[in-house]
Enzyme design. Structure first.
Site: not given
Length: 414
Positions: A153-155, A157, A290
């Site tokens: 997820l996010s960073a 990802a 997000h």
């Protein structure tokens, strides 16, 4: 989550970058806020990225089981990211899960450093530390090397696309959630631009960056499932399309979807190779911000627990990613089920035969699709490809005596 938390607390010291490799890993049981007790593994390698390693080992694991590496987002921990549902799915479907964890000494908000050249290059920094975690699992558990996957997820990802590009020889599949392309940024300043409004490049330019992650590599490349919320104001949704462009070009296919449908009411697209193998897919979660999509519940396709950046949108991303990887259900191939004199053919499921025979499952697909679904390793893929042709549809049989698949109904090895 990511935009305000990306600043690095301090650059690493030389000492941390040169941490020593010890002969035997130290194992520590921890629970924290974990749904299932995770086990910390220390001294898993030289660990140049100074990360921490946690693992979930389900009971009753078979030989040659898959492995999923799950990377948390900024401010999260390994234990917190268990809420994505991966550990529970591992218990049910029998695969291992590794949760790398960032340390505040590397990044003040515990973001993986997906924009630092020293951390996103093959053989260096955090990327190498994550790869060493996989090596440690292979050394200490019966892991099928052809069924190792990464998601985040996010960073996490963005670091997922890092691992897909720099270690295509390690990972058979990748699934970034609310992330973006590999080398979208190579500095803290460019990271903010990458996240929003995003960076626009041609598919060829993106593909060249991905190919540069492991220059000269000509082996199988990881398939990729790309998830994004349409209302994500932290990492712009445009990053999803840029990631599609990067990995379709990386695979040598075009940017026109071969399948456009809905799953759980959300748009889903699939991009296939010339022989029909799904290589890239996208899920766009309409109205979601997000976070990682989950669907808490006890249904077969439900998983996860809602929390910070773990969003209940009535679709469990981990479940559908697992299906795409081929470690939950049939991975998009065709399966034949025999019961008495009745034969039924279904899609995307693997079922059990009730006839008395040495094998317990049979499924038909091309040799390439069998490999993509994780039923055979690279060596077996080459053997069967030479024997039958890579795009020839053949049956495989799952034999408990082999703890794996074979092309022989009498359960002789491939």
């Amino acid at each position: 989550m990511l935009a305000k938390q990306i600043k690095k607390a301090n650059s690493r010291s030389t000492l941390l970058r040169k941490s020593l490799l010890f002969a035997a890993p130290i194992i520590l049981a921890v629970s924290s806020s974990s749904v299932y007790a995770l086990t910390q593994v220390s001294n898993f390698g030289t660990n140049p990225g100074n990360l921490q390693m946690f693992k979930h080992v389900p009971s009753g694991m078979p030989a040659n089981a898959p492995l999923v590496v799950a990377l948390h987002g900024c401010t999260q921990t390994a234990a917190a990211y268990e809420a994505s549902g991966w550990s529970a799915l591992g218990n049910t479907h029998k695969f291992y899960v590794v949760y790398p964890q960032q340390q505040s000494g590397n990044n003040s908000n515990k973001c993986f450093n997906w924009f630092e050249p020293g951390d996103i290059t093959r053989g260096q920094g955090e990327a190498l530390s994550i790869k060493q975690m996989v090596d440690n699992m292979k050394a200490n558990h019966s892991i099928d090397p052809s069924r190792v996957y990464v998601t985040g997820l996010s960073a996490g990802a963005f670091m997922t696309t890092v691992m897909a590009a720099t270690y295509p020889d390690v990972f058979a599949g990748a699934a970034p959630i609310a992330g973006g392309p590999y080398k979208c940024a190579t500095s803290m300043t460019s990271a903010f631009t990458c996240m929003s409004p995003g960076v626009d490049k041609t598919p060829a330019a993106w593909g060249d960056l991905a190919r540069g992650g492991y220059s000269g590599y000509n082996g199988p490349k990881p398939k990729i499932s790309i998830w994004h919320g349409s209302s994500d104001y932290t990492v712009a949704p445009a990053n999803q399309n840029e990631t599609v462009e990067q990995f379709t070009n990386y695979h040598g296919i075009d940017q026109t979807p071969d399948v456009s449908d809905t799953v759980g009411g959300f748009p889903h697209k699939v991009y296939k190779s010339a022989n029909g193998t799904p290589l890239v897919e996208t899920y766009t979660i309409t109205g979601m911000g997000h976070g990682t999509p989950v669907d808490p519940g006890t249904g077969a396709n439900q998983c996860g627990t809602a929390g910070a950046y773990i969003l209940d949108v009535n679709v469990c991303s981990s479940y559908y990613i697992g299906q795409f990887f081929g470690i939950i259900g049939g991975g998009g191939t065709t399966t034949t089920t025999t019961s008495g004199n009745v034969t039924t053919t279904t899609a995307a499921t693997t079922t059990t035969t009730t006839a008395t025979q040495g094998y317990t499952q049979t499924t038909s697909a091309t040799v390439t699709n069998h490999y993509v679904a994780g039923r055979i390793n690279v060596t077996q893929y080459n053997v069967l490809g030479a024997r039958y042709g890579y795009v020839t549809t053949i049956p495989l049989y799952y034999c408990p005596s082999l703890s794996g698949w074979t092309d022989k109904a009498n359960c002789s090895p491939i």
